[in-house]
Design a protein around this motif. Structure first.
Motif, PDB file in Angstrom:
ATOM      1  N   LEU A  50       7.614  -3.630  -8.749  1.00 22.90           N
ATOM      2  CA  LEU A  50       8.294  -4.800  -8.191  1.00 22.90           C
ATOM      3  C   LEU A  50       9.645  -4.426  -7.599  1.00 22.90           C
ATOM      4  N   THR A  51      10.334  -3.471  -8.220  1.00 22.18           N
ATOM      5  CA  THR A  51      11.612  -3.021  -7.674  1.00 22.18           C
ATOM      6  C   THR A  51      11.413  -2.352  -6.315  1.00 22.18           C
ATOM      7  N   ILE A  52      10.388  -1.509  -6.222  1.00 16.20           N
ATOM      8  CA  ILE A  52      10.079  -0.860  -4.942  1.00 16.20           C
ATOM      9  C   ILE A  52       9.732  -1.915  -3.891  1.00 16.20           C
ATOM     10  N   GLY A  53       8.923  -2.890  -4.271  1.00 15.61           N
ATOM     11  CA  GLY A  53       8.543  -3.940  -3.334  1.00 15.61           C
ATOM     12  C   GLY A  53       9.729  -4.753  -2.848  1.00 15.61           C
ATOM     13  N   ASP A  54      10.629  -5.118  -3.754  1.00 14.39           N
ATOM     14  CA  ASP A  54      11.820  -5.883  -3.357  1.00 14.39           C
ATOM     15  C   ASP A  54      12.675  -5.084  -2.380  1.00 14.39           C
ATOM     16  N   LEU A  55      12.857  -3.796  -2.664  1.00 11.02           N
ATOM     17  CA  LEU A  55      13.675  -2.949  -1.789  1.00 11.02           C
ATOM     18  C   LEU A  55      13.000  -2.775  -0.432  1.00 11.02           C
ATOM     19  N   LEU A  56      11.713  -2.573  -0.457  1.00  7.80           N
ATOM     20  CA  LEU A  56      10.938  -2.408   0.770  1.00  7.80           C
ATOM     21  C   LEU A  56      11.074  -3.651   1.662  1.00  7.80           C
ATOM     22  N   ALA A  57      10.980  -4.826   1.040  1.00  6.64           N
ATOM     23  CA  ALA A  57      11.093  -6.076   1.794  1.00  6.64           C
ATOM     24  C   ALA A  57      12.491  -6.257   2.375  1.00  6.64           C
ATOM     25  N   ARG A  58      13.526  -5.911   1.599  1.00  9.62           N
ATOM     26  CA  ARG A  58      14.894  -6.058   2.095  1.00  9.62           C
ATOM     27  C   ARG A  58      15.151  -5.163   3.300  1.00  9.62           C
ATOM     28  N   HIS A  59      14.516  -3.992   3.320  1.00  7.70           N
ATOM     29  CA  HIS A  59      14.684  -3.071   4.437  1.00  7.70           C
ATOM     30  C   HIS A  59      13.744  -3.387   5.597  1.00  7.70           C
ATOM     31  N   ASN A  60      12.859  -4.364   5.390  1.00  8.82           N
ATOM     32  CA  ASN A  60      11.920  -4.767   6.437  1.00  8.82           C
ATOM     33  C   ASN A  60      10.992  -3.616   6.843  1.00  8.82           C
ATOM     34  N   PHE A  61      10.605  -2.778   5.859  1.00  7.46           N
ATOM     35  CA  PHE A  61       9.662  -1.706   6.121  1.00  7.46           C
ATOM     36  C   PHE A  61       8.249  -2.283   6.226  1.00  7.46           C
ATOM     37  N   SER A  62       7.367  -1.577   6.902  1.00 10.35           N
ATOM     38  CA  SER A  62       5.959  -1.972   6.938  1.00 10.35           C
ATOM     39  C   SER A  62       5.187  -1.171   5.888  1.00 10.35           C
ATOM     40  N   THR A  63       3.996  -1.647   5.527  1.00 11.04           N
ATOM     41  CA  THR A  63       3.154  -0.946   4.564  1.00 11.04           C
ATOM     42  C   THR A  63       1.805  -0.645   5.197  1.00 11.04           C
ATOM     43  N   TYR A  64       1.198   0.458   4.765  1.00 11.16           N
ATOM     44  CA  TYR A  64      -0.050   0.935   5.372  1.00 11.16           C
ATOM     45  C   TYR A  64      -0.890   1.649   4.319  1.00 11.16           C
ATOM     46  N   VAL A  65      -2.203   1.360   4.326  1.00 10.94           N
ATOM     47  CA  VAL A  65      -3.161   2.063   3.467  1.00 10.94           C
ATOM     48  C   VAL A  65      -4.169   2.732   4.391  1.00 10.94           C
ATOM     49  N   GLY A  66      -4.297   4.042   4.264  1.00  9.51           N
ATOM     50  CA  GLY A  66      -5.085   4.830   5.199  1.00  9.51           C
ATOM     51  C   GLY A  66      -6.583   4.800   4.929  1.00  9.51           C
ATOM     52  N   PRO A  67      -7.344   5.543   5.735  1.00  4.92           N
ATOM     53  CA  PRO A  67      -8.812   5.523   5.640  1.00  4.92           C
ATOM     54  C   PRO A  67      -9.315   5.995   4.277  1.00  4.92           C
ATOM     55  N   HIS A  68     -10.211   5.177   3.715  1.00  3.29           N
ATOM     56  CA  HIS A  68     -10.861   5.472   2.436  1.00  3.29           C
ATOM     57  C   HIS A  68      -9.886   5.541   1.255  1.00  3.29           C
ATOM     58  N   ALA A  69      -8.629   5.209   1.466  1.00  2.00           N
ATOM     59  CA  ALA A  69      -7.655   5.202   0.377  1.00  2.00           C
ATOM     60  C   ALA A  69      -7.778   3.909  -0.425  1.00  2.00           C
ATOM     61  N   VAL A  70      -7.323   3.961  -1.669  1.00  3.91           N
ATOM     62  CA  VAL A  70      -7.319   2.792  -2.550  1.00  3.91           C
ATOM     63  C   VAL A  70      -5.885   2.477  -2.932  1.00  3.91           C
ATOM     64  N   CYS A  71      -5.526   1.218  -2.814  1.00  3.79           N
ATOM     65  CA  CYS A  71      -4.210   0.734  -3.255  1.00  3.79           C
ATOM     66  C   CYS A  71      -4.480  -0.502  -4.097  1.00  3.79           C
ATOM     67  N   SER A  72      -4.447  -0.337  -5.410  1.00  2.00           N
ATOM     68  CA  SER A  72      -4.837  -1.444  -6.274  1.00  2.00           C
ATOM     69  C   SER A  72      -3.800  -1.699  -7.345  1.00  2.00           C
ATOM     70  N   SER A  73      -3.903  -2.871  -7.955  1.00  2.00           N
ATOM     71  CA  SER A  73      -3.060  -3.231  -9.077  1.00  2.00           C
ATOM     72  C   SER A  73      -1.590  -3.254  -8.658  1.00  2.00           C
ATOM     73  N   ALA A  74      -0.721  -2.499  -9.321  1.00  2.00           N
ATOM     74  CA  ALA A  74       0.698  -2.489  -8.978  1.00  2.00           C
ATOM     75  C   ALA A  74       0.930  -2.028  -7.547  1.00  2.00           C
ATOM     76  N   CYS A  75       0.098  -1.113  -7.055  1.00  2.00           N
ATOM     77  CA  CYS A  75       0.217  -0.647  -5.675  1.00  2.00           C
ATOM     78  C   CYS A  75      -0.024  -1.802  -4.707  1.00  2.00           C
ATOM     79  N   GLY A  76      -0.999  -2.648  -5.008  1.00  2.00           N
ATOM     80  CA  GLY A  76      -1.264  -3.793  -4.147  1.00  2.00           C
ATOM     81  C   GLY A  76      -0.061  -4.706  -4.025  1.00  2.00           C
ATOM     82  N   LEU A  77       0.690  -4.854  -5.118  1.00  6.54           N
ATOM     83  CA  LEU A  77       1.892  -5.689  -5.073  1.00  6.54           C
ATOM     84  C   LEU A  77       2.947  -5.075  -4.158  1.00  6.54           C
ATOM     85  N   ILE A  78       3.064  -3.743  -4.155  1.00  6.79           N
ATOM     86  CA  ILE A  78       3.991  -3.091  -3.235  1.00  6.79           C
ATOM     87  C   ILE A  78       3.550  -3.332  -1.790  1.00  6.79           C
ATOM     88  N   TRP A  79       2.257  -3.197  -1.538  1.00  9.54           N
ATOM     89  CA  TRP A  79       1.719  -3.411  -0.190  1.00  9.54           C
ATOM     90  C   TRP A  79       2.065  -4.798   0.338  1.00  9.54           C
TER      91      TRP A  79
END
Length: 238
Positions: free
Chosen positions: A75-104
Motif C-alpha cells: 500500500l505504501t508503494i501504491g500511494d507513492l506511485l499514485a502521487r508521482h502519477n506513474f503508470s503500471t504495466y504487467v508484461g506477457p504471461h506475467a502474473v500480478c496478484s494479491s498485494a501486487c494487484g493493489l500496486i497495479w
C-alpha cells in the motif's frame, strides 16, 4: 493504526510464501521514460527501495511481476506511485496478484499485456491453528487505499470478494462493471527496454555532435580567414 497486525500477517495478501524481498530495479525504454521493475514477493523494506528510485524520477512505468506479499509495503508503494502519477504495466504471461494487484491499481494509466493475469482477493491472516481467516482491519485499509485512488465501492467489492485460497482474475468486462478502467495491449512493451540507447548514451551522442559542429565551424572560420587575409581569434568554449 495497529501496524504490527499487518507486519505479522506474513500471508495477509500473499499467493505464495515469501522467500526473499522483491527485486526492484530501474531500466529504460528506448524513449525517455524509465522503467521500475518489481519482481518477486513484496516484503517489508521494499517500500524503502521503491522510494529511493521514485524520489529521483520525474516519470516512470512500473512493471510488475509478483504473486503478492505483505500488505503494508504494497500500500505504501501504491500511494507513492499514485502521487508521482506513474503508470503500471504487467508484461506477457506475467502474473500480478494479491498485494501486487493493489500496486497495479495505483497506475495512471493501468496497462496489461493481453496474456498477463492480474488477480485480487481479500486480506487474510492465519489463526492460531494455521487456518487462513479474513482480516477486517486489513480489508478496511484496502478500502481506504482504493478510495484514495478514486476507486468506488464496486471496485473495492471486486478486489476483496474472493476469500483465502481463491482469486478474482480481472477481465476488461470486470473492469468496466467495477469501475477499474485499464488498457490491454498486444505488443510486448517490455521489449522496448533494450531496443534503443540509454539516456547517458543519447547525451554523449548529443555532446559529441555539438563538439563536432563547433570544430567544423572553427575550421570554416580559419579557412575563410586564410582566404581573405584576416587573422581570426578562435572563440572560447569554456
Amino acid at each position: 493504526m495497529r501496524a504490527p497486525a499487518l507486519l505479522t500477517a506474513a500471508a495477509a495478501l500473499m499467493g505464495t510464501a515469501a522467500a526473499r524481498a522483491a527485486d526492484i530495479a530501474v531500466s529504460s525504454f528506448a524513449g525517455p521514460t524509465p522503467v521500475i521493475t518489481i519482481r518477486g514477493a513484496i516484503e517489508p523494506g521494499d517500500e524503502l527501495k521503491f522510494t529511493r528510485f521514485a524520489a529521483v524520477l520525474p516519470s516512470a512505468v512500473v512493471e510488475l511481476d509478483s504473486t503478492g506479499g505483505h500488505l503494508a509495503p504494497a500500500l505504501t508503494i501504491g500511494d507513492l506511485l499514485a502521487r508521482h502519477n506513474f503508470s503500471t504495466y504487467v508484461g506477457p504471461h506475467a502474473v500480478c496478484s494479491s498485494a501486487c494487484g493493489l500496486i497495479w491499481l495505483a497506475g495512471h494509466p493501468r496497462v496489461k499485456q493481453a496474456t498477463a493475469r492480474i488477480g485480487f482477493h481479500a486480506a487474510y491472516v492465519p489463526d492460531a491453528g494455521g487456518v487462513d481467516r479474513e482480516n477486517g482491519l486489513s480489508n478496511a485499509l484496502i478500502g481506504s487505499y482504493m478510495t484514495r485512488l478514486d476507486l468506488g465501492t464496486e471496485a473495492v467489492i471486486f478486489a476483496t470478494a474472493a476469500g483465502p485460497g481463491a482469486m478474482a482474475w480481472i477481465t476488461p468486462e470486470d473492469g468496466a462493471r467495477s469501475g477499474i478502467p485499464f488498457e490491454v495491449v498486444q505488443e510486448d512493451l517490455a521489449g522496448l527496454k533494450t531496443a534503443g540507447p540509454s539516456r547517458a548514451e543519447v547525451v554523449d551522442e548529443a555532446v559529441g555532435s555539438l563538439k563536432a559542429a563547433m570544430s567544423a565551424a572553427r575550421r570554416a572560420e580559419t579557412g575563410a580567414g586564410q582566404k581573405d587575409g584576416i587573422a581570426r581569434v578562435p572563440h572560447r568554449t569554456e
